[in-house]
Design a protein around this motif. Structure first.
Motif, PDB file in Angstrom:
ATOM      1  N   ARG A  88      44.423  67.034  14.803  1.00  0.00           N
ATOM      2  CA  ARG A  88      44.644  66.504  13.452  1.00  0.00           C
ATOM      3  C   ARG A  88      45.919  65.667  13.389  1.00  0.00           C
ATOM      4  O   ARG A  88      45.981  64.684  12.654  1.00  0.00           O
ATOM      5  CB  ARG A  88      44.696  67.654  12.445  1.00  0.00           C
ATOM      6  N   ARG A  89      46.916  66.038  14.171  1.00  0.00           N
ATOM      7  CA  ARG A  89      48.180  65.300  14.173  1.00  0.00           C
ATOM      8  C   ARG A  89      48.031  63.924  14.829  1.00  0.00           C
ATOM      9  O   ARG A  89      48.669  62.962  14.398  1.00  0.00           O
ATOM     10  CB  ARG A  89      49.236  66.118  14.918  1.00  0.00           C
ATOM     11  N   THR A  90      47.211  63.837  15.876  1.00  0.00           N
ATOM     12  CA  THR A  90      47.104  62.578  16.620  1.00  0.00           C
ATOM     13  C   THR A  90      45.912  61.715  16.192  1.00  0.00           C
ATOM     14  O   THR A  90      45.812  60.568  16.626  1.00  0.00           O
ATOM     15  CB  THR A  90      46.994  62.851  18.131  1.00  0.00           C
ATOM     16  N   ALA A  91      45.044  62.231  15.345  1.00  0.00           N
ATOM     17  CA  ALA A  91      43.876  61.456  14.914  1.00  0.00           C
ATOM     18  C   ALA A  91      44.251  60.092  14.321  1.00  0.00           C
ATOM     19  O   ALA A  91      43.567  59.090  14.583  1.00  0.00           O
ATOM     20  CB  ALA A  91      43.044  62.261  13.921  1.00  0.00           C
ATOM     21  N   PRO A  92      45.342  59.997  13.525  1.00  0.00           N
ATOM     22  CA  PRO A  92      45.703  58.674  12.979  1.00  0.00           C
ATOM     23  C   PRO A  92      46.083  57.656  14.049  1.00  0.00           C
ATOM     24  O   PRO A  92      46.165  56.459  13.753  1.00  0.00           O
ATOM     25  CB  PRO A  92      46.903  58.994  12.075  1.00  0.00           C
ATOM     26  N   LEU A  93      46.301  58.101  15.280  1.00  0.00           N
ATOM     27  CA  LEU A  93      46.635  57.169  16.359  1.00  0.00           C
ATOM     28  C   LEU A  93      45.385  56.589  17.007  1.00  0.00           C
ATOM     29  O   LEU A  93      45.450  55.533  17.637  1.00  0.00           O
ATOM     30  CB  LEU A  93      47.478  57.877  17.422  1.00  0.00           C
ATOM     31  N   THR A  94      44.278  57.274  16.856  1.00  0.00           N
ATOM     32  CA  THR A  94      43.047  56.822  17.511  1.00  0.00           C
ATOM     33  C   THR A  94      41.987  56.321  16.528  1.00  0.00           C
ATOM     34  O   THR A  94      41.028  55.667  16.940  1.00  0.00           O
ATOM     35  CB  THR A  94      42.445  57.951  18.364  1.00  0.00           C
ATOM     36  N   LEU A  95      42.156  56.626  15.257  1.00  0.00           N
ATOM     37  CA  LEU A  95      41.230  56.152  14.232  1.00  0.00           C
ATOM     38  C   LEU A  95      41.968  55.257  13.244  1.00  0.00           C
ATOM     39  O   LEU A  95      43.158  55.445  12.991  1.00  0.00           O
ATOM     40  CB  LEU A  95      40.612  57.332  13.475  1.00  0.00           C
ATOM     41  N   SER A  96      41.259  54.298  12.689  1.00  0.00           N
ATOM     42  CA  SER A  96      41.866  53.439  11.677  1.00  0.00           C
ATOM     43  C   SER A  96      42.073  54.225  10.383  1.00  0.00           C
ATOM     44  O   SER A  96      41.444  55.276  10.153  1.00  0.00           O
ATOM     45  CB  SER A  96      40.964  52.235  11.400  1.00  0.00           C
ATOM     46  N   ALA A  97      42.948  53.729   9.541  1.00  0.00           N
ATOM     47  CA  ALA A  97      43.208  54.381   8.253  1.00  0.00           C
ATOM     48  C   ALA A  97      41.925  54.456   7.429  1.00  0.00           C
ATOM     49  O   ALA A  97      41.681  55.449   6.729  1.00  0.00           O
ATOM     50  CB  ALA A  97      44.297  53.620   7.501  1.00  0.00           C
ATOM     51  N   ARG A  98      41.110  53.430   7.511  1.00  0.00           N
ATOM     52  CA  ARG A  98      39.858  53.415   6.753  1.00  0.00           C
ATOM     53  C   ARG A  98      38.927  54.526   7.219  1.00  0.00           C
ATOM     54  O   ARG A  98      38.314  55.227   6.403  1.00  0.00           O
ATOM     55  CB  ARG A  98      39.177  52.055   6.899  1.00  0.00           C
ATOM     56  N   ALA A  99      38.794  54.687   8.540  1.00  0.00           N
ATOM     57  CA  ALA A  99      37.911  55.733   9.060  1.00  0.00           C
ATOM     58  C   ALA A  99      38.399  57.115   8.658  1.00  0.00           C
ATOM     59  O   ALA A  99      37.599  57.991   8.299  1.00  0.00           O
ATOM     60  CB  ALA A  99      37.819  55.627  10.578  1.00  0.00           C
ATOM     61  N   LEU A 100      39.704  57.328   8.721  1.00  0.00           N
ATOM     62  CA  LEU A 100      40.252  58.623   8.316  1.00  0.00           C
ATOM     63  C   LEU A 100      39.989  58.902   6.850  1.00  0.00           C
ATOM     64  O   LEU A 100      39.714  60.047   6.456  1.00  0.00           O
ATOM     65  CB  LEU A 100      41.758  58.645   8.579  1.00  0.00           C
ATOM     66  N   ARG A 101      40.068  57.857   6.055  1.00  0.00           N
ATOM     67  CA  ARG A 101      39.875  58.023   4.614  1.00  0.00           C
ATOM     68  C   ARG A 101      38.408  58.230   4.251  1.00  0.00           C
ATOM     69  O   ARG A 101      38.080  59.088   3.420  1.00  0.00           O
ATOM     70  CB  ARG A 101      40.419  56.781   3.899  1.00  0.00           C
ATOM     71  N   GLU A 102      37.534  57.485   4.876  1.00  0.00           N
ATOM     72  CA  GLU A 102      36.130  57.498   4.474  1.00  0.00           C
ATOM     73  C   GLU A 102      35.274  58.480   5.263  1.00  0.00           C
ATOM     74  O   GLU A 102      34.208  58.883   4.793  1.00  0.00           O
ATOM     75  CB  GLU A 102      35.539  56.086   4.616  1.00  0.00           C
ATOM     76  N   ARG A 103      35.737  58.875   6.486  1.00  0.00           N
ATOM     77  CA  ARG A 103      34.926  59.765   7.316  1.00  0.00           C
ATOM     78  C   ARG A 103      35.789  60.876   7.928  1.00  0.00           C
ATOM     79  O   ARG A 103      35.904  60.993   9.150  1.00  0.00           O
ATOM     80  CB  ARG A 103      34.224  58.963   8.416  1.00  0.00           C
ATOM     81  N   PRO A 104      36.398  61.713   7.102  1.00  0.00           N
ATOM     82  CA  PRO A 104      37.263  62.784   7.617  1.00  0.00           C
ATOM     83  C   PRO A 104      36.512  63.789   8.486  1.00  0.00           C
ATOM     84  O   PRO A 104      37.126  64.523   9.265  1.00  0.00           O
ATOM     85  CB  PRO A 104      37.814  63.435   6.351  1.00  0.00           C
ATOM     86  N   GLU A 105      35.191  63.797   8.391  1.00  0.00           N
ATOM     87  CA  GLU A 105      34.405  64.739   9.192  1.00  0.00           C
ATOM     88  C   GLU A 105      34.515  64.450  10.686  1.00  0.00           C
ATOM     89  O   GLU A 105      34.251  65.335  11.512  1.00  0.00           O
ATOM     90  CB  GLU A 105      32.941  64.724   8.759  1.00  0.00           C
ATOM     91  N   ILE A 106      34.901  63.223  11.041  1.00  0.00           N
ATOM     92  CA  ILE A 106      35.059  62.889  12.464  1.00  0.00           C
ATOM     93  C   ILE A 106      36.084  63.814  13.106  1.00  0.00           C
ATOM     94  O   ILE A 106      35.851  64.368  14.188  1.00  0.00           O
ATOM     95  CB  ILE A 106      35.512  61.417  12.636  1.00  0.00           C
ATOM     96  N   VAL A 107      37.211  63.981  12.436  1.00  0.00           N
ATOM     97  CA  VAL A 107      38.294  64.782  13.007  1.00  0.00           C
ATOM     98  C   VAL A 107      37.869  66.237  13.149  1.00  0.00           C
ATOM     99  O   VAL A 107      38.150  66.889  14.164  1.00  0.00           O
ATOM    100  CB  VAL A 107      39.568  64.672  12.139  1.00  0.00           C
TER     101      VAL A 107
END
Length: 205
Positions: A88-107
């Motif tokens: 969860r801490r490193t996810a913003p380094l590998t996913l775009s801000a948009r993906a984190l915002r719109e598809r949190p289920e990825i993490v």
């Protein structure tokens, strides 16, 4: 593994797996560290590559564009954390801000997979060491396979300029940049990624 290994070693491992599976030649796609492995495989076992796809990767060496200090610190700091928290801490380094915002289920899916198939931290450290020592920059003109260089323009881990450099140095190469995609572009844009690769492999478009 008990001892450190190199990207060359991993490229030779690919050849060994192909041998075991009875595969003489193949299309090869690698992303990030896998892209570095694909590069070394193409250089060391070029006769076994039909077409090559390099995703969000780098030729390495002294001329590589440095990873931002904050990104390196985040990865190193996550080594002290538990699996779920580290992801969860490193996810913003590998996913775009948009993906984190719109598809949190990825993490959360990543967490589920990592906890089901735990990886040894020593092996991960050896992978990072191998990536840091990777340098294929002076050999890129030896790659003969038709090559697609693919990246996202929102990649904060490996600068998209690295992909432009790869495409400029590899003969018979094509560069395609996915708009809005972060480092893990196949997860963020699977349809666009598959389309780009299929067009390249089939010669369509």
């Amino acid at each position: 593994p008990e001892k450190p290994f190199t990207v060359d070693d991993m490229g030779d491992d690919v050849a060994a797996v192909m041998d075991h599976a009875g595969i003489g030649r193949a299309h090869v796609f690698g992303i990030s560290l896998g892209g570095m492995v694909a590069l070394r495989f193409a250089l060391r076992h070029g006769a076994r590559v039909d077409k090559l796809v390099l995703g969000a990767t780098t030729a390495g060496g002294a001329r590589r564009i440095p990873v931002p200090v904050a990104v390196v610190a985040a990865f190193l700091g996550s080594a002290r954390l538990g699996t779920a928290e580290a992801i969860r801490r490193t996810a913003p380094l590998t996913l775009s801000a948009r993906a984190l915002r719109e598809r949190p289920e990825i993490v959360e899916k990543w967490v589920e997979l990592a906890e089901a198939e735990p990886r040894h931290k020593r092996a991960l450290a050896f992978q990072l060491l191998a990536a840091a020592r990777h340098d294929a920059r002076r050999e890129l003109d030896r790659i003969e396979a038709p090559t697609l260089v693919l990246t996202g323009d929102a990649d904060t881990l490996i600068d998209p300029a690295e992909s432009r450099q790869l495409a400029g140095a590899i003969h018979a190469s094509t560069l395609e940049i996915l708009s809005g995609a972060g480092h893990d572009f196949p997860t963020e844009q699977p349809v666009e990624t598959a389309g780009a690769i299929l067009r390249f492999l089939t010669g369509a478009g």
